[in-house]
Design a protein around this motif. Structure first.
Motif: not given
Length: 339
Positions: A64, A73-76, A78, A100-101
């Protein structure tokens, strides 16, 4: 990326380390590098009911912080490339569940820090991902329980023993952004000179470190003096002199540069007597690199650093069956580039 020689990759697209983190336990917080860590816990429990959950919390927090320091962000993300010392690499696998990646789990023992950095850089350099997280962790009590004796048992240790680092280090690798560049990586071979003693890891791993350094200089045509600093992962006070002797025997002029070891840098073995010969564990080279060394590179105190993380590839079962300890080392060159 292009392959150079037999074991080395050169990254032509300059993958960058745009954010790092290092989270450690109390013993590491008492050492000389304390100011370079992002967070220091004052106890080994870390607010959890088991040592394994404590290590997982270290890893999740380090991930984190690295994401935040990279300003993404975490969503970026891959991919997440990581591993640890636990059976079935549960610390990194359970942390991947939280992230979750897409996840690539590795086991290189204590060499995992540079193995994960090399592979994350390869993914980015080849265009396989824009942002890749590389990281690893270890916890003194989880490792002691699995490989030797639980801490509560109070078993005596010989002077050659090392103290497993409680800590996690992570890095975000990207093709764009600001930060030190990963220029090359040398993938090591498995070496085994017949040592069976799990309390003498430095001596067991030293040949692997020397072999990878020899391969790195052979493949690249560079000499040790090209780097401002070369550090091994966790050979500590027993293994580092052995590695120096092996390199001297092969005519490698290590006197051209500063040659040190993360296991000797993270603790003061003269005052912290309980660490014995020095530090070890996946978290050793990870926290030193992503905490101390990256900060020195960013400040301009160091321009070119070669980190050679070492790992002992034994398991509790192989030790109990009387097997010798195979070892490996992976080297990654990190360089400062002017903005």
């Amino acid at each position: 990326m292009r392959r150079v020689g037999g074991q080395t990759w050169e990254f032509e697209n300059k993958p960058r380390i745009i954010g790092t983190s290092s989270v450690v336990g109390p013993e590491e917080g008492e050492g000389p590098l304390a100011e370079d860590f992002d967070y220091i816990y004052d106890n080994l429990q870390i607010g959890e009911k088991t040592w394994e959950k404590a290590e997982r919390r270290l890893f999740e927090q380090a991930a984190q912080i690295a994401i935040a320091n990279a300003n993404i962000s975490k969503n970026e993300l891959q991919y997440f490339v990581g591993g640890d010392l636990m059976n079935q690499i549960i610390s990194s696998s359970f942390s991947a569940r939280q992230l979750g990646v897409p996840y690539l789990g590795l086991f290189g023992a204590c060499s995992t820090s540079m193995e994960s950095l090399a592979l994350a850089s390869l993914i980015v350099d080849s265009g396989g991902g824009d942002y890749v997280l590389a990281g690893t962790s270890s916890h003194n009590c989880t490792v002691e329980k699995q490989f030797r004796f639980p801490t509560e048992y109070g078993a005596q240790k010989p002077p050659t023993a090392q103290n497993t680092v409680t800590g996690s280090g992570c890095a975000i690798i990207s093709k764009t952004g600001s930060g030190p560049v990963v220029r090359r990586a040398t993938i090591g071979r498995v070496m085994d000179l017949g040592i069976k003693d799990p309390y003498n890891m430095g001596a067991a791993m030293a040949p692997a470190a020397a072999d990878t350094l020899i391969s790195h200089f052979r493949d690249t045509g560079l000499e040790p003096g090209y780097y401002d600093l070369i550090v091994t992962g966790d050979l500590a006070s027993v293994g580092l002199p052995i590695a120096k002797q092996l390199l001297q025997k092969e005519g490698i002029p290590m006197e051209q540069t500063e040659f040190n070891d993360c296991g000797l840098m993270i603790y003061d073995i003269n005052t912290q007597k309980y660490v014995f010969a020095g530090g070890s564990g996946c978290g050793c080279s990870a926290t030193v690199t992503y905490g101390h060394l990256i900060k020195r590179i960013k400040k301009g105190e160091l321009n070119k650093v070669l980190v050679v993380a070492t790992g002992a590839l034994l398991s509790p079962l192989s030790y109990q069956q009387g097997e010798t300890i195979p070892c490996i080392a992976h080297a990654v060159a990190i360089e400062r580039e002017e903005e």
